[in-house]
Structure formats: C-alpha cells, structure tokens
Design a protein around this motif. Sequence first.
Motif, PDB file in Angstrom:
ATOM      1  N   GLN A  16       0.681  -0.857   0.470  1.00 27.23           N
ATOM      2  CA  GLN A  16      -0.441   0.120  -0.153  1.00 27.23           C
ATOM      3  C   GLN A  16       1.013   1.063   0.200  1.00 27.23           C
ATOM      4  N   GLU A  17      -0.067   2.023  -0.643  1.00 25.92           N
ATOM      5  CA  GLU A  17       1.440   3.492  -1.209  1.00 25.92           C
ATOM      6  C   GLU A  17       1.725   3.816   0.467  1.00 25.92           C
ATOM      7  N   GLU A  18       0.412   3.544   0.832  1.00 25.70           N
ATOM      8  CA  GLU A  18       1.096   4.823   2.678  1.00 25.70           C
ATOM      9  C   GLU A  18       1.796   4.034   2.981  1.00 25.70           C
ATOM     10  N   GLN A  19       2.412   2.828   3.008  1.00 27.72           N
ATOM     11  CA  GLN A  19       3.304   1.812   3.986  1.00 27.72           C
ATOM     12  C   GLN A  19       4.485   2.182   3.507  1.00 27.72           C
ATOM     13  N   VAL A  20       4.589   2.008   2.620  1.00 24.67           N
ATOM     14  CA  VAL A  20       5.667   2.170   1.630  1.00 24.67           C
ATOM     15  C   VAL A  20       6.122   3.660   1.643  1.00 24.67           C
ATOM     16  N   ARG A  21       5.314   5.141   2.166  1.00 24.19           N
ATOM     17  CA  ARG A  21       6.056   6.207   2.334  1.00 24.19           C
ATOM     18  C   ARG A  21       6.378   6.188   3.822  1.00 24.19           C
ATOM     19  N   GLU A  22       5.959   5.696   4.656  1.00 21.11           N
ATOM     20  CA  GLU A  22       5.841   4.991   6.190  1.00 21.11           C
ATOM     21  C   GLU A  22       7.425   5.275   6.233  1.00 21.11           C
ATOM     22  N   TRP A  23       7.754   3.146   5.119  1.00 17.43           N
ATOM     23  CA  TRP A  23       9.265   2.933   5.368  1.00 17.43           C
ATOM     24  C   TRP A  23      10.067   4.437   5.015  1.00 17.43           C
ATOM     25  N   GLN A  44      10.397   4.204 -11.421  1.00 21.62           N
ATOM     26  CA  GLN A  44      11.330   5.341 -11.086  1.00 21.62           C
ATOM     27  C   GLN A  44      11.828   5.371  -9.685  1.00 21.62           C
ATOM     28  N   PRO A  45      13.347   6.443  -9.322  1.00 21.10           N
ATOM     29  CA  PRO A  45      13.087   5.980  -8.207  1.00 21.10           C
ATOM     30  C   PRO A  45      12.177   6.442  -6.869  1.00 21.10           C
ATOM     31  N   LEU A  46      11.877   6.119  -6.062  1.00 21.03           N
ATOM     32  CA  LEU A  46      11.087   6.892  -4.572  1.00 21.03           C
ATOM     33  C   LEU A  46      11.091   8.233  -4.125  1.00 21.03           C
ATOM     34  N   SER A  47      11.973   8.299  -4.849  1.00 20.95           N
ATOM     35  CA  SER A  47      12.267  10.204  -4.631  1.00 20.95           C
ATOM     36  C   SER A  47      11.733  11.265  -5.617  1.00 20.95           C
ATOM     37  N   VAL A  48      11.318  10.189  -6.617  1.00 20.69           N
ATOM     38  CA  VAL A  48      10.727  10.835  -8.022  1.00 20.69           C
ATOM     39  C   VAL A  48       9.118  10.407  -7.534  1.00 20.69           C
ATOM     40  N   LEU A  49       8.662   9.743  -6.815  1.00 20.31           N
ATOM     41  CA  LEU A  49       7.631   9.685  -7.104  1.00 20.31           C
ATOM     42  C   LEU A  49       6.470   9.801  -5.560  1.00 20.31           C
ATOM     43  N   PRO A  51       8.040  12.547  -3.381  1.00 23.54           N
ATOM     44  CA  PRO A  51       9.617  13.646  -3.082  1.00 23.54           C
ATOM     45  C   PRO A  51       8.761  14.469  -1.644  1.00 23.54           C
ATOM     46  N   GLN A  52       7.415  14.424  -1.392  1.00 24.94           N
ATOM     47  CA  GLN A  52       7.873  15.087  -0.167  1.00 24.94           C
ATOM     48  C   GLN A  52       8.024  14.080   1.395  1.00 24.94           C
ATOM     49  N   ASP A  53       8.412  12.833   1.042  1.00 24.57           N
ATOM     50  CA  ASP A  53       8.376  11.632   2.240  1.00 24.57           C
ATOM     51  C   ASP A  53      10.175  11.671   2.037  1.00 24.57           C
ATOM     52  N   LYS A  54      11.014  12.555   2.902  1.00 21.68           N
ATOM     53  CA  LYS A  54      11.861  12.410   3.226  1.00 21.68           C
ATOM     54  C   LYS A  54      12.250  11.004   4.476  1.00 21.68           C
ATOM     55  N   PRO A  55      13.324  10.957   4.153  1.00 20.06           N
ATOM     56  CA  PRO A  55      14.263   9.570   5.346  1.00 20.06           C
ATOM     57  C   PRO A  55      14.797  10.146   6.043  1.00 20.06           C
TER      58      PRO A  55
END
Length: 249
Positions: A16-23, A44-49, A51-55
């Motif tokens: 799920q997208e929210e799970q990926v954002r959380e990771w 695409q790199p996750l940074s492109v998909l 961009p607002q979710d910073k690790p």
Amino acid sequence: MEVWIGRNGERHGPYQEEQVREWLRSGQLSPDDLGWREGLADWQPLSVLFPQDKPAPAPSPNSPPPLQQRANAVDFDYASFWQRFGAWVIDLIILIIPSLIAMYAFDGLEAYKHLLEQIQNGADMTAAMRTYAQATEAASVASLVITYLYYVFFEASKWQATPGKLALRLRVTDLHGQRITLGRSAARNVVRLSAAIFGLIPLICYLAITWTQRKQGLHDLWAGTYVLNGTAQEQPPQRPSREHGHFNA
C-alpha cells in the motif's frame, strides 16, 4: 494505490502507498530504491514518486527493513477454485465454436443425424453409440488438439491467460510470479489434455485447488505454476536489474 518495490535486483510487493511512504520516512526504504505503480510506463526512484517523504537517519544494522525480511516470501494473491472454474466455463463456451467447425469438417453432423435415425428405428443402443464414436473419432481428435493449442499458446502469451481467465482478471505464472515459457505451458496442459481424453475435467485438474496451500490444481503441481489474481498488464513492466551497484530498470 499499490506500489511495487525494486531492491537488490528483486521485485517485491505490491504494498500500500501509505506503507511505502512510512518506510521512506523511517529510513527503512531508500529514496534510490525503485518503485512502480499502475499507470507508469517504467520504474522510477522512490524519491521521484514520493518527493515529500524524506527519510530519517538510517536504522541500526540490527534492525533489517521489512522488505529484506520478506524478500523470500513474496505475497501472491492466488485465484480461488470458483474463479478458476468460472474461467474454465467461459473458455469451454468459446471452444464450442471451433469444435463445431471441426465436427462439420469431419462429417460429425452427418454421424449425429445417423445416430438419431438409428435410435428412432429402435436399433441396438450400444451398437449405435459404437458406430457414432467411430464416425466422429477424427472430429474428436481435432477438437482435442484445438483445445490443447488454445490453452498452451494463450497461457504462454504476453497476456498469460486464456480469454476466460482474462475475463476474470487472472493470469498464469511460474513459481516466481513470472510469465511461463511455451515449454512449461505445454507440460502444464498435458495433464489437462490427458484428463479430457479420459473425461475427467474438471475433476482431476481442479479439485486439488480446494486443499492445496497455494490453490494449485494437478496441472499446476506438475508444471510448477500458479494462477494469480490480476492481469499481466497490471504488473510492473519488467523485473528490476542491478548494474554498477544501483538499479537500472
């Protein structure tokens, strides 16, 4: 929205997208990891998909990310018995047309008319049926060959499914979730062909689905295949590969 992840040359998911954002925010996924979701032409790199979710800072080496923990246990959505049976019924209806053409081409209809005449005239039923079976032998063989080739080529095609399976959004894969080869498809359908010859479809091929862990029929167990939910067109365009230490899909 579901997202597939590419890491270390392997494809995982979908998640799920929210799970990926959380990771991503927790640092369990890298912005350089590849992602794909329906509608994208390529990975695409996750940074492109996102961009607002910073690790956050990298986690401890003693805490492996969930993706690594699940690398060898990809979640597959196996098709149920009734889904597959429904697809078989649709294919059976479609195959009636070429079977009738074969019947007509090999004088099967004339043999059927002759059978009805014998029954109306009170002929011995056993002898009449034997005569009919002999007269329609060529048509029956042609119908079996058509059915066999229908399944072999459709299931090994880019669609990974017969029209019946496509109608119910199913696909045939190998044990890694990938498209099967023509040889594997031929081996898979040898069991189907054998069952048809002995009049055991759907019994012999499908009943095993009800008790096997991965909902595999006898033909799946024989050839090492799965039938999964979701069409081939809904999957990532290709399997991620690693080159020079990074992904290049």
